[in-house]
Design a protein around this motif. Structure first.
Motif, PDB file in Angstrom:
ATOM      1  N   ARG A 289      -4.797  -2.399   5.016  1.00 31.24           N
ATOM      2  CA  ARG A 289      -3.940  -3.456   4.452  1.00 31.24           C
ATOM      3  C   ARG A 289      -2.481  -3.197   4.798  1.00 31.24           C
ATOM      4  O   ARG A 289      -2.073  -2.059   5.018  1.00 31.24           O
TER       5      ARG A 289
ATOM      6  N   ILE B 182       0.833  -4.895  -0.748  1.00 36.90           N
ATOM      7  CA  ILE B 182       0.419  -4.343  -2.036  1.00 36.90           C
ATOM      8  C   ILE B 182       0.910  -5.277  -3.130  1.00 36.90           C
ATOM      9  O   ILE B 182       1.898  -5.999  -2.944  1.00 36.90           O
TER      10      ILE B 182
ATOM     11  N   ILE C 227       4.809  -3.875   2.615  1.00 38.04           N
ATOM     12  CA  ILE C 227       5.024  -2.457   2.849  1.00 38.04           C
ATOM     13  C   ILE C 227       5.113  -2.286   4.359  1.00 38.04           C
ATOM     14  O   ILE C 227       4.616  -3.115   5.119  1.00 38.04           O
TER      15      ILE C 227
ATOM     16  N   THR D 181       4.099   0.448   6.114  1.00 33.58           N
ATOM     17  CA  THR D 181       3.130   1.398   6.647  1.00 33.58           C
ATOM     18  C   THR D 181       1.725   0.932   6.281  1.00 33.58           C
ATOM     19  O   THR D 181       1.550   0.034   5.459  1.00 33.58           O
TER      20      THR D 181
ATOM     21  N   ARG E 204      -1.921   0.831   4.600  1.00 34.61           N
ATOM     22  CA  ARG E 204      -2.550   1.172   3.325  1.00 34.61           C
ATOM     23  C   ARG E 204      -4.065   1.081   3.515  1.00 34.61           C
ATOM     24  O   ARG E 204      -4.561   0.090   4.051  1.00 34.61           O
TER      25      ARG E 204
ATOM     26  N   THR F 283      -7.928   1.242   1.744  1.00 33.98           N
ATOM     27  CA  THR F 283      -8.692   1.129   0.502  1.00 33.98           C
ATOM     28  C   THR F 283     -10.172   1.236   0.831  1.00 33.98           C
ATOM     29  O   THR F 283     -10.621   0.742   1.872  1.00 33.98           O
TER      30      THR F 283
ATOM     31  N   GLY G 241       0.546  10.372   2.248  1.00 32.18           N
ATOM     32  CA  GLY G 241       0.345   9.501   1.100  1.00 32.18           C
ATOM     33  C   GLY G 241      -0.517  10.150   0.034  1.00 32.18           C
ATOM     34  O   GLY G 241      -1.168  11.174   0.265  1.00 32.18           O
TER      35      GLY G 241
ATOM     36  N   TRP H  37      -8.010   2.645  -7.572  1.00 33.87           N
ATOM     37  CA  TRP H  37      -7.542   1.267  -7.420  1.00 33.87           C
ATOM     38  C   TRP H  37      -8.574   0.320  -8.012  1.00 33.87           C
ATOM     39  O   TRP H  37      -9.744   0.345  -7.644  1.00 33.87           O
TER      40      TRP H  37
ATOM     41  N   GLU I 212      -7.283   4.093  -3.055  1.00 34.42           N
ATOM     42  CA  GLU I 212      -6.298   3.616  -2.100  1.00 34.42           C
ATOM     43  C   GLU I 212      -5.299   4.707  -1.766  1.00 34.42           C
ATOM     44  O   GLU I 212      -5.114   5.654  -2.529  1.00 34.42           O
TER      45      GLU I 212
ATOM     46  N   VAL J 106      -1.316   4.651   0.259  1.00 32.16           N
ATOM     47  CA  VAL J 106      -0.267   4.063   1.086  1.00 32.16           C
ATOM     48  C   VAL J 106       0.258   5.187   1.960  1.00 32.16           C
ATOM     49  O   VAL J 106       0.897   6.121   1.476  1.00 32.16           O
ATOM     50  N   THR J 107      -0.045   5.133   3.247  1.00 39.64           N
ATOM     51  CA  THR J 107       0.265   6.232   4.148  1.00 39.64           C
ATOM     52  C   THR J 107       1.709   6.157   4.634  1.00 39.64           C
ATOM     53  O   THR J 107       2.455   5.238   4.293  1.00 39.64           O
TER      54      THR J 107
END
Length: 537
Positions: free
Chosen positions: A19, A22, A36, A38, A40, A42, A58, A63, A72, A74-75
């Motif tokens: 993704r 967010i 975002i 970067t 993400r 999931t 991350g 989630w 999840e 977020v990298t």
């Protein structure tokens, strides 16, 4: 030899989602999609998400997805190595209500399970249509311990225009292509509001066009992976012969539907359909069943108990209901259905689908579809400022002397001053403070509050300097001071609070110029009085 497509349709299972957006909660308590910059990830698998976090940074968190509990991360990555499988990309124009797709089309014709022409009309601009371009890209994560696909969805115009061409171009490198999935940042505007957004892209680095088109990239990739024994390809299937060999209407329908799954027969779809109709018509003397209807026809054949040569919309709706209620991964769903019904979901009857659906626990209604998690590039809708923020901004702009204009035309002048200040000090170009995000409004308010504090300190020091100046001139009476200040400023001042910060600074300079010289001050006051009379004449 692989299983014939008429028996089992092959596909890769899905391990998770990639993704680029967010959800956040606004100050009003509403959720909204936020960009975002970067990737993400999931997935229902915590282990796989942890693997992505180990590689790309991350923190892994639980989630609450609309499909059920997942994980999840977020990298920190804006580019990741992937493997692009055959037919990795699909596109449709889609409209969703909750978790149900209510329309799906190519832009001109509806897609199964829907039939007929596009309901938006062929001449309506794409940005004004109810359906939005939906691009789905399935890739393998090359470095993560995962054998399933990871799907990236985008509803943005840029991804819809660029990803298909990139995927088609890279397909020249072979069946399974080593590539890079990356994010690029762009800027634009939405509803007159400046915004930035990210767009996903695909590329192969260190490769020329000649190498790509010649097959050299595919050869190097094969050598890099090591020799593998390919599955023997299935012999070409003669569906026309199968239709002629069919002994009843149901067999004809089964063959006709199977041809739609075979890419090699897509260009001959009309020929197959004509053959199917002719074969069914040949059964007329043995059965009263009418000839098969095409999706465009509205004949009694579609109301017959025998299946028509069209996609079964009721079966597709049942499959959607089953998928929406299932909380696990897709591969587990198909295994459970096979065990319960003794058939695949694709080949199951209406009765089997209904029985399996009714045996499942109803899924609680979700506030929004999972698709809403993904940001639409170039249509980033940020949290809007609250009425309280807007009121305070207006007050502080005046208190800080940014919007000092009064009288005729003050609105346009103050607007110009306000917007110029915002662009100079906060880098935003707007034509209304309502176009600020709530986050940017907080930033501006913090700046203005600090300015007001500093201005109050300067005003206090300037007022003391003014008092000292009048003391030096031996003018101690408050009324006399206000009279002289009124004459010097050219307007009536009844209290020190009537004087603006800018005027306070001007008075300090005038009193410093007089330097306690009474005669000089009186001369300055008389000159200001005459100038005021001349202006009023």
């Amino acid at each position: 030899m692989p299983i014939d497509p008429s028996v089992l349709q092959r596909r890769h299972w899905q391990d998770g989602r990639i993704r680029i957006g967010i959800k956040k909660v606004s100050q009003n308590g509403k959720t909204y999609p936020s960009k975002i910059e970067t990737f993400r990830f999931t997935s229902p698998s915590k282990t796989m998400v942890e693997g992505a976090a180990d590689l790309y940074g991350g923190q892994v968190r639980p989630w609450a997805s609309p499909e059920g509990p997942q994980f999840e991360v977020v990298t920190e990555a804006t580019r990741i190595p992937v493997v692009l499988p055959p037919n990795a990309l699909s596109q449709n124009m889609e409209a969703w209500e909750g978790r149900v797709c209510i329309r799906r089309c190519t832009g001109t014709m509806m897609q199964p399970p829907f039939v007929g022409p596009c309901q938006c009309g062929p001449n309506l601009p794409i940005e004004n249509r109810m359906c939005k371009p939906t691009t789905r890209l399935g890739v393998f994560l090359k470095a993560v311990r995962s054998l399933g696909l990871w799907r990236l969805d985008s509803k943005g115009m840029n991804a819809a225009a660029e990803l298909p061409s990139a995927a088609e171009f890279l397909a020249h490198a072979g069946q399974y292509v080593d590539a890079w999935l990356f994010l690029t940042k762009r800027s634009g505007s939405f509803q007159g509001k400046p915004t930035s957004f990210v767009v996903p892209g695909l590329t192969i680095e260190g490769t020329s066009v000649d190498e790509l088109m010649s097959g050299e990239v595919a050869r190097r990739a094969e050598l890099g992976r090591g020799e593998t024994k390919a599955i023997e390809a299935a012999p070409a299937t003669d569906y026309l012969a199968m239709i002629q060999a069919a002994t009843n209407r149901d067999q004809v329908v089964a063959v006709w539907q199977t041809t739609k799954l075979d890419p090699a027969w897509r260009e001959r779809a009309g020929e197959v359909e004509d053959a199917a109709k002719a074969r069914v018509a040949s059964f007329a003397q043995q059965s009263e069943a009418p000839a098969p209807a095409t999706p465009k026809q509205n004949s009694t054949a579609q109301q017959s108990e025998a299946p028509a040569l069209a996609d079964d919309s009721e079966a597709d709706q049942l499959r959607q209901q089953i998928i929406s209620r299932w909380t696990g991964v897709t591969s587990e769903l198909h295994a459970a259905f096979q065990k319960a019904a003794g058939s695949t979901m694709k080949n199951a009857t209406i009765v089997q689908l209904k029985a399996f659906r009714d045996s499942m626990s109803p899924q609680p209604p979700a506030p929004a579809p999972a698709e809403d998690e993904d940001v639409v590039d170039a249509e980033i809708i940020e949290d809007e400022p609250t009425d309280k923020q807007l009121r305070e901004l207006g007050i502080l702009f005046t208190d800080c002397g940014i919007t000092p204009h009064t009288g005729k035309g003050r609105g346009a002048k103050n607007d110009a001053a306000r917007f110029a200040w915002l662009e100079e000090h906060h880098g935003v170009k707007v034509t209304s403070t309502k176009q600020l995000t709530a986050e940017k409004a907080d930033e501006v308010l913090a700046h203005l509050r600090d300015m007001k504090i500093q201005a109050a300190k300067r005003r206090a020091a300037d007022l003391k300097a003014i008092a000292d100046g009048f003391d030096a001139l031996k003018i101690g009476n408050a009324d006399e001071r206000l009279r002289d200040i009124s004459l010097m400023l050219g307007r009536t001042i009844t209290t020190p609070d009537d004087v603006t910060n800018a005027e306070v600074s001007d008075l300090v300079e005038l009193l410093e110029l007089a330097s306690g010289d009474v005669a000089k001050w009186d001369q300055m006051v008389k000159a200001a009085e005459e100038a005021n009379k001349a202006a009023d004449a």
